[in-house]
Design a protein around this motif. Structure first.
Motif, PDB file in Angstrom:
ATOM      1  N   GLY A  82       0.818  -1.208   0.000  1.00  0.00           N
ATOM      2  CA  GLY A  82       0.000   0.000   0.000  1.00  0.00           C
ATOM      3  C   GLY A  82       0.845   1.249   0.000  1.00  0.00           C
ATOM      4  O   GLY A  82       2.066   1.207  -0.122  1.00  0.00           O
ATOM      5  N   TYR A  83       0.182   2.356   0.123  1.00  0.00           N
ATOM      6  CA  TYR A  83       0.834   3.651   0.131  1.00  0.00           C
ATOM      7  C   TYR A  83       1.130   4.083   1.565  1.00  0.00           C
ATOM      8  O   TYR A  83       0.334   3.838   2.463  1.00  0.00           O
ATOM      9  N   ASP A  84       2.245   4.750   1.760  1.00  0.00           N
ATOM     10  CA  ASP A  84       2.547   5.372   3.042  1.00  0.00           C
ATOM     11  C   ASP A  84       1.747   6.674   3.089  1.00  0.00           C
ATOM     12  O   ASP A  84       1.940   7.543   2.224  1.00  0.00           O
ATOM     13  N   PRO A  85       0.839   6.838   4.057  1.00  0.00           N
ATOM     14  CA  PRO A  85      -0.029   8.020   4.055  1.00  0.00           C
ATOM     15  C   PRO A  85       0.708   9.360   4.017  1.00  0.00           C
ATOM     16  O   PRO A  85       0.430  10.199   3.152  1.00  0.00           O
ATOM     17  N   ALA A  86       1.642   9.574   4.917  1.00  0.00           N
ATOM     18  CA  ALA A  86       2.321  10.877   4.975  1.00  0.00           C
ATOM     19  C   ALA A  86       3.135  11.140   3.710  1.00  0.00           C
ATOM     20  O   ALA A  86       3.072  12.227   3.123  1.00  0.00           O
ATOM     21  N   ALA A  87       3.905  10.161   3.268  1.00  0.00           N
ATOM     22  CA  ALA A  87       4.744  10.330   2.083  1.00  0.00           C
ATOM     23  C   ALA A  87       3.905  10.518   0.823  1.00  0.00           C
ATOM     24  O   ALA A  87       4.239  11.339  -0.041  1.00  0.00           O
ATOM     25  N   THR A  88       2.814   9.781   0.721  1.00  0.00           N
ATOM     26  CA  THR A  88       1.950   9.887  -0.447  1.00  0.00           C
ATOM     27  C   THR A  88       1.290  11.259  -0.500  1.00  0.00           C
ATOM     28  O   THR A  88       1.282  11.920  -1.542  1.00  0.00           O
ATOM     29  N   ALA A  89       0.733  11.683   0.625  1.00  0.00           N
ATOM     30  CA  ALA A  89       0.090  12.994   0.671  1.00  0.00           C
ATOM     31  C   ALA A  89       1.089  14.101   0.346  1.00  0.00           C
ATOM     32  O   ALA A  89       0.782  15.021  -0.415  1.00  0.00           O
TER      33      ALA A  89
ATOM     34  N   THR B  82      -8.583   4.795  -5.286  1.00  0.00           N
ATOM     35  CA  THR B  82      -7.815   3.571  -5.477  1.00  0.00           C
ATOM     36  C   THR B  82      -7.560   2.894  -4.139  1.00  0.00           C
ATOM     37  O   THR B  82      -7.639   3.531  -3.085  1.00  0.00           O
ATOM     38  N   GLN B  83      -7.268   1.618  -4.214  1.00  0.00           N
ATOM     39  CA  GLN B  83      -6.950   0.837  -3.020  1.00  0.00           C
ATOM     40  C   GLN B  83      -5.730  -0.016  -3.304  1.00  0.00           C
ATOM     41  O   GLN B  83      -5.595  -0.596  -4.380  1.00  0.00           O
ATOM     42  N   SER B  84      -4.835  -0.075  -2.343  1.00  0.00           N
ATOM     43  CA  SER B  84      -3.661  -0.937  -2.418  1.00  0.00           C
ATOM     44  C   SER B  84      -3.504  -1.583  -1.054  1.00  0.00           C
ATOM     45  O   SER B  84      -3.232  -0.901  -0.062  1.00  0.00           O
ATOM     46  N   GLY B  85      -3.735  -2.878  -0.995  1.00  0.00           N
ATOM     47  CA  GLY B  85      -3.730  -3.562   0.299  1.00  0.00           C
ATOM     48  C   GLY B  85      -4.836  -2.999   1.171  1.00  0.00           C
ATOM     49  O   GLY B  85      -5.974  -2.873   0.736  1.00  0.00           O
ATOM     50  N   ASN B  86      -4.487  -2.610   2.392  1.00  0.00           N
ATOM     51  CA  ASN B  86      -5.469  -2.032   3.308  1.00  0.00           C
ATOM     52  C   ASN B  86      -5.457  -0.509   3.277  1.00  0.00           C
ATOM     53  O   ASN B  86      -6.018   0.135   4.154  1.00  0.00           O
ATOM     54  N   THR B  87      -4.801   0.060   2.267  1.00  0.00           N
ATOM     55  CA  THR B  87      -4.739   1.512   2.149  1.00  0.00           C
ATOM     56  C   THR B  87      -5.657   1.972   1.022  1.00  0.00           C
ATOM     57  O   THR B  87      -5.614   1.442  -0.083  1.00  0.00           O
TER      58      THR B  87
ATOM     59  N   GLU C 115      -9.055  17.743  -2.469  1.00  0.00           N
ATOM     60  CA  GLU C 115      -8.654  17.084  -1.226  1.00  0.00           C
ATOM     61  C   GLU C 115      -7.801  15.868  -1.504  1.00  0.00           C
ATOM     62  O   GLU C 115      -7.774  15.347  -2.613  1.00  0.00           O
ATOM     63  N   ILE C 116      -7.119  15.473  -0.455  1.00  0.00           N
ATOM     64  CA  ILE C 116      -6.282  14.270  -0.473  1.00  0.00           C
ATOM     65  C   ILE C 116      -6.649  13.477   0.766  1.00  0.00           C
ATOM     66  O   ILE C 116      -6.685  14.034   1.867  1.00  0.00           O
ATOM     67  N   ALA C 117      -6.894  12.197   0.604  1.00  0.00           N
ATOM     68  CA  ALA C 117      -7.116  11.317   1.747  1.00  0.00           C
ATOM     69  C   ALA C 117      -6.379  10.007   1.486  1.00  0.00           C
ATOM     70  O   ALA C 117      -6.605   9.366   0.463  1.00  0.00           O
ATOM     71  N   VAL C 118      -5.484   9.667   2.384  1.00  0.00           N
ATOM     72  CA  VAL C 118      -4.758   8.398   2.307  1.00  0.00           C
ATOM     73  C   VAL C 118      -4.942   7.724   3.660  1.00  0.00           C
ATOM     74  O   VAL C 118      -4.423   8.206   4.663  1.00  0.00           O
ATOM     75  N   LEU C 119      -5.718   6.654   3.685  1.00  0.00           N
ATOM     76  CA  LEU C 119      -6.060   5.982   4.931  1.00  0.00           C
ATOM     77  C   LEU C 119      -5.580   4.539   4.912  1.00  0.00           C
ATOM     78  O   LEU C 119      -5.947   3.785   4.008  1.00  0.00           O
ATOM     79  N   THR C 120      -4.782   4.170   5.892  1.00  0.00           N
ATOM     80  CA  THR C 120      -4.410   2.775   6.067  1.00  0.00           C
ATOM     81  C   THR C 120      -5.321   2.214   7.153  1.00  0.00           C
ATOM     82  O   THR C 120      -5.337   2.713   8.277  1.00  0.00           O
ATOM     83  N   MET C 121      -6.065   1.204   6.776  1.00  0.00           N
ATOM     84  CA  MET C 121      -7.061   0.634   7.671  1.00  0.00           C
ATOM     85  C   MET C 121      -6.538  -0.641   8.326  1.00  0.00           C
ATOM     86  O   MET C 121      -5.563  -1.234   7.873  1.00  0.00           O
ATOM     87  N   ALA C 122      -7.209  -1.055   9.377  1.00  0.00           N
ATOM     88  CA  ALA C 122      -6.772  -2.193  10.185  1.00  0.00           C
ATOM     89  C   ALA C 122      -6.826  -3.524   9.442  1.00  0.00           C
ATOM     90  O   ALA C 122      -6.018  -4.415   9.700  1.00  0.00           O
ATOM     91  N   ASP C 123      -7.772  -3.674   8.534  1.00  0.00           N
ATOM     92  CA  ASP C 123      -7.925  -4.946   7.839  1.00  0.00           C
ATOM     93  C   ASP C 123      -8.691  -4.732   6.540  1.00  0.00           C
ATOM     94  O   ASP C 123      -9.102  -3.612   6.230  1.00  0.00           O
TER      95      ASP C 123
END
Length: 159
Positions: free
Chosen positions: A32-39, A133-138, A86-94
């Motif tokens: 997935g994407y790293d939220p801070a780096a991606t944003a 878009t989705q990559s893994g849990n992100t 806007e930008i939203a990059v969320l890594t979720m638990a599952d």
């Protein structure tokens, strides 16, 4: 000697199978994407015309209709001018949380279209070109003035 080899071969095979089972490929949740780096990369891309400001995790949960405790990490920026960008990059638990978050991002785009079409109709075209878009849990949402530039930035970050 033959008797030793007969006993040793099955043991070696079991050991090899055990070790290969532990190796495996990287799990989807790790991808997935790293939220801070991606944003930050998106902010630096020049794809946005509005000034954007960070949004905290609790507000992110409300904006996208997800449970705050299911968000592992996030970076979210929204327009200071009440525009669509806007930008939203969320890594979720599952995986289930990621699926729910994606539905929340899609609902956000639809809600923003309905809200902005009457008083900022020029912003609706940005929403028409929203990147989801989705990559893994992100999960990722990008609404930018230059969607192609934003997509190119994301493509450069994907694994």
């Amino acid at each position: 000697m033959r008797q030793i080899l007969t006993r040793l071969i099955p043991a070696v095979l079991v050991l090899c199978l055990t070790l290969t089972a532990c190796g495996g490929k990287e799990s989807d949740s790790a991808a997935g994407y790293d939220p801070a780096a991606t944003a930050q990369a998106l902010l630096d891309s020049g794809a946005f015309t509005d000034a954007l400001d960070t949004t905290d995790k609790d507000t992110v949960a409300v904006l996208y209709g997800v449970e705050a405790d299911r968000i592992v990490d996030c970076a979210c920026y929204t327009s200071l001018s009440a525009g669509a960008e806007e930008i939203a990059v969320l890594t979720m638990a599952d995986a289930d949380s990621a699926k729910a978050a994606m539905a929340g991002l899609e609902a956000r785009v639809a809600d923003q279209k309905a809200a902005l079409e009457s008083y900022q109709p020029d912003e609706v075209s940005k929403l028409d070109n929203a990147i989801l878009t989705q990559s893994g849990n992100t999960v990722v949402l990008v609404v930018a003035a230059d969607a192609e530039k934003a997509q190119s930035t994301l493509d450069g970050l994907s694994k």
